[in-house]
Design a protein around this motif. Structure first.
Motif, PDB file in Angstrom:
ATOM      1  N   LYS A  36       0.812  -1.219   0.000  1.00  0.00           N
ATOM      2  CA  LYS A  36       0.000   0.000   0.000  1.00  0.00           C
ATOM      3  C   LYS A  36       0.842   1.265   0.000  1.00  0.00           C
ATOM      4  O   LYS A  36       0.460   2.291  -0.584  1.00  0.00           O
ATOM      5  N   TYR A  37       1.985   1.243   0.677  1.00  0.00           N
ATOM      6  CA  TYR A  37       2.801   2.437   0.830  1.00  0.00           C
ATOM      7  C   TYR A  37       4.058   2.387  -0.046  1.00  0.00           C
ATOM      8  O   TYR A  37       5.082   2.996   0.289  1.00  0.00           O
ATOM      9  N   ALA A  38       3.958   1.674  -1.174  1.00  0.00           N
ATOM     10  CA  ALA A  38       5.113   1.577  -2.072  1.00  0.00           C
ATOM     11  C   ALA A  38       5.554   2.946  -2.580  1.00  0.00           C
ATOM     12  O   ALA A  38       6.737   3.169  -2.837  1.00  0.00           O
ATOM     13  N   HIS A  39       4.595   3.874  -2.705  1.00  0.00           N
ATOM     14  CA  HIS A  39       4.950   5.219  -3.186  1.00  0.00           C
ATOM     15  C   HIS A  39       5.763   5.996  -2.162  1.00  0.00           C
ATOM     16  O   HIS A  39       6.293   7.066  -2.468  1.00  0.00           O
ATOM     17  N   LEU A  40       5.884   5.449  -0.954  1.00  0.00           N
ATOM     18  CA  LEU A  40       6.661   6.099   0.094  1.00  0.00           C
ATOM     19  C   LEU A  40       7.953   5.347   0.407  1.00  0.00           C
ATOM     20  O   LEU A  40       8.606   5.632   1.417  1.00  0.00           O
ATOM     21  N   LEU A  41       8.330   4.409  -0.454  1.00  0.00           N
ATOM     22  CA  LEU A  41       9.607   3.731  -0.260  1.00  0.00           C
ATOM     23  C   LEU A  41      10.767   4.692  -0.526  1.00  0.00           C
ATOM     24  O   LEU A  41      10.613   5.688  -1.233  1.00  0.00           O
ATOM     25  N   PRO A  42      11.952   4.415   0.032  1.00  0.00           N
ATOM     26  CA  PRO A  42      13.082   5.343  -0.109  1.00  0.00           C
ATOM     27  C   PRO A  42      13.539   5.520  -1.550  1.00  0.00           C
ATOM     28  O   PRO A  42      13.710   4.555  -2.293  1.00  0.00           O
ATOM     29  N   HIS A  43      13.733   6.768  -1.904  1.00  0.00           N
ATOM     30  CA  HIS A  43      14.322   7.166  -3.182  1.00  0.00           C
ATOM     31  C   HIS A  43      15.584   7.952  -2.858  1.00  0.00           C
ATOM     32  O   HIS A  43      15.602   8.756  -1.925  1.00  0.00           O
ATOM     33  N   PHE A  44      16.642   7.718  -3.613  1.00  0.00           N
ATOM     34  CA  PHE A  44      17.916   8.387  -3.357  1.00  0.00           C
ATOM     35  C   PHE A  44      18.311   9.224  -4.576  1.00  0.00           C
ATOM     36  O   PHE A  44      19.063   8.767  -5.437  1.00  0.00           O
ATOM     37  N   SER A  45      17.769  10.419  -4.633  1.00  0.00           N
ATOM     38  CA  SER A  45      18.111  11.316  -5.734  1.00  0.00           C
ATOM     39  C   SER A  45      19.548  11.792  -5.584  1.00  0.00           C
ATOM     40  O   SER A  45      20.106  11.813  -4.483  1.00  0.00           O
ATOM     41  N   GLU A  46      20.134  12.187  -6.698  1.00  0.00           N
ATOM     42  CA  GLU A  46      21.499  12.716  -6.683  1.00  0.00           C
ATOM     43  C   GLU A  46      21.508  14.246  -6.740  1.00  0.00           C
ATOM     44  O   GLU A  46      22.512  14.844  -7.093  1.00  0.00           O
ATOM     45  N   ASP A  47      20.390  14.857  -6.395  1.00  0.00           N
ATOM     46  CA  ASP A  47      20.333  16.312  -6.336  1.00  0.00           C
ATOM     47  C   ASP A  47      21.348  16.838  -5.327  1.00  0.00           C
ATOM     48  O   ASP A  47      21.633  16.188  -4.314  1.00  0.00           O
ATOM     49  N   ARG A  48      21.858  18.030  -5.596  1.00  0.00           N
ATOM     50  CA  ARG A  48      22.754  18.699  -4.651  1.00  0.00           C
ATOM     51  C   ARG A  48      22.025  19.885  -4.042  1.00  0.00           C
ATOM     52  O   ARG A  48      21.329  20.622  -4.741  1.00  0.00           O
ATOM     53  N   TYR A  49      22.171  20.057  -2.732  1.00  0.00           N
ATOM     54  CA  TYR A  49      21.502  21.142  -2.036  1.00  0.00           C
ATOM     55  C   TYR A  49      22.522  22.165  -1.545  1.00  0.00           C
ATOM     56  O   TYR A  49      23.621  21.797  -1.104  1.00  0.00           O
ATOM     57  N   PRO A  50      22.182  23.453  -1.591  1.00  0.00           N
ATOM     58  CA  PRO A  50      23.068  24.474  -1.040  1.00  0.00           C
ATOM     59  C   PRO A  50      23.037  24.442   0.486  1.00  0.00           C
ATOM     60  O   PRO A  50      22.154  23.808   1.086  1.00  0.00           O
ATOM     61  N   PRO A  51      23.973  25.111   1.143  1.00  0.00           N
ATOM     62  CA  PRO A  51      23.941  25.185   2.610  1.00  0.00           C
ATOM     63  C   PRO A  51      22.622  25.788   3.097  1.00  0.00           C
ATOM     64  O   PRO A  51      22.023  26.634   2.432  1.00  0.00           O
ATOM     65  N   LEU A  52      22.184  25.339   4.259  1.00  0.00           N
ATOM     66  CA  LEU A  52      20.972  25.886   4.849  1.00  0.00           C
ATOM     67  C   LEU A  52      21.212  27.329   5.302  1.00  0.00           C
ATOM     68  O   LEU A  52      22.241  27.632   5.905  1.00  0.00           O
ATOM     69  N   GLU A  53      20.258  28.190   5.004  1.00  0.00           N
ATOM     70  CA  GLU A  53      20.341  29.582   5.432  1.00  0.00           C
ATOM     71  C   GLU A  53      19.596  29.757   6.756  1.00  0.00           C
ATOM     72  O   GLU A  53      18.572  29.102   6.984  1.00  0.00           O
ATOM     73  N   PRO A  54      20.077  30.616   7.649  1.00  0.00           N
ATOM     74  CA  PRO A  54      19.335  30.884   8.889  1.00  0.00           C
ATOM     75  C   PRO A  54      17.953  31.441   8.580  1.00  0.00           C
ATOM     76  O   PRO A  54      17.743  32.111   7.570  1.00  0.00           O
TER      77      PRO A  54
END
Length: 370
Positions: A36-54
């Motif tokens: 039922k929750y297959a759409h919520l299984l882990p996905h590991f994208s290779e996107d890169r994120y910038p540093p978090l801003e305050p």
């Protein structure tokens, strides 16, 4: 963290090669099509994120302090039971998904006061899906996007934990005689999480209770003279080890944001309740700033042992189907209990993790620079 519950839909057993990185998701989806929750299984994208801003965090619990009855959201509950005198409340008969803005504010205040709340029979909430999860979490703060964990495809704001009989995508220690590692989630961030929501989508039939401890109660057990000294201290929290764990090919093998280290007070003050709490943990705290290595290690070892061994500060959550747990990550710590690792069944959970303020030192004016 690690927890377990029983659900009517068993999660699929997934080979290590089917989930992480390139091309694995299709095979996993084929194997999991009946889940039922297959759409919520882990996905590991290779996107890169910038540093978090305050960002400026406004805790919704502040608004609840002005309500005539800050606990009104519990008035229709069938059962409200305190798990321990100082930590944890178990609630039945409240549908979290139906709480209005005032009710969510009151929930934030009550979680801050009790540290931990357990809500039963929350299938309505769980089945509403990731768009609802995001809107829910955004009421309590800016959603944290984890740098290394799996997430539902298209929803990086939802942190997933996953383990089955073949593999684990969690941050786990294998070369230890225990799976218990007390921690506060991603405490290495400049603004670590506050109110956190977690639930399981599938799990083994037994095992995997979640352990929680009150860092407020832990602090109160220490002598006043020692607490006064601890308030003058600050410690480095680091995400480097977690990132290296992933870079070594584990957890999914992805690091989307460069790891960070930040300095936090050893004793912090909750911005709404005013309560003071220890803020160190084995998983992410590395050393006390300004002390020699042996001094830092001696103090941290004492505090870690105190947190580990003080069962009178702890509560244990026994998971049932459709249970949701909320805790205040600022004043509690928790641990996985991976006693089910020999079982073939999958344990699949989702965490909604809003960030809060930068930890406020209990000692006013404490310099938090390195």
């Amino acid at each position: 963290m690690s927890s377990t519950a029983t659900t009517t839909e068993a999660a699929p057993t997934v080979e290590l090669s089917t989930l992480p990185l390139r091309g694995g998701e299709k095979k996993a989806e084929e194997k999991a099509e009946e889940y039922k929750y297959a759409h919520l299984l882990p996905h590991f994208s290779e996107d890169r994120y910038p540093p978090l801003e305050p960002y400026k965090h406004i805790d919704p619990g502040h608004r609840a302090l002005k309500h005539a009855n800050p606990r009104a959201f519990l008035d229709s509950a069938e059962r409200v039971v305190e798990l321990t005198p100082h930590l944890g409340t178990d609630v039945k008969g409240i549908n979290l998904a139906n709480l209005d803005s005032d009710g969510r504010d009151q929930l934030a205040l009550e979680v801050a006061r009790r540290g931990l709340m357990v809500f039963r029979d929350q299938r309505d909430f769980i089945d509403r899906g990731p768009e609802f999860y995001k809107k829910w979490g955004q009421h309590f703060g800016r959603l944290h996007v984890h740098p290394t964990s799996g997430h539902p495809k298209g929803y990086p704001e939802i942190h997933l934990v996953y383990r089955d009989g073949n593999t684990s995508f969690n941050f786990e220690v294998d070369d230890s005689i225990t799976t218990t590692v007390w921690h506060s989630d991603v405490s290495y961030e400049l603004q670590p999480p506050g109110l956190t929501t977690f639930f399981l989508l599938a799990s083994p039939p037994t095992g995997g209770d979640t352990l929680f401890t009150s860092q407020v109660s832990a602090l109160k057990k220490l002598s006043p003279q020692f607490v006064a000294f601890l308030k003058t201290l600050k410690a480095i929290h680091s995400g480097v080890e977690q990132a290296e764990f992933s870079r070594a090919g584990r957890r999914g093998g992805i690091v989307r944001r460069d790891p960070v280290e930040h300095v936090h007070p050893v004793v912090r003050k909750h911005p709404v309740t005013g309560e003071e709490a220890l803020y160190v943990n084995r998983q992410f705290t590395r050393r006390i700033v300004g002390l020699k290595r042996e001094e830092s290690e001696a103090i941290l070892r004492l505090l870690y042992d105190h947190i580990d061994k003080s069962a009178d500060n702890q509560a244990r959550v026994k998971w049932e189907p459709n249970t949701i747990v909320l805790w205040d990550n600022r004043v509690t710590a928790h641990s996985a209990n991976v006693d089910f690792r020999h079982l073939p069944d999958a344990r699949h959970g989702a965490r909604i993790t809003p960030q809060a303020e930068r930890p406020q030192p209990a000692l006013e004016g404490l310099d938090l620079s390195a």
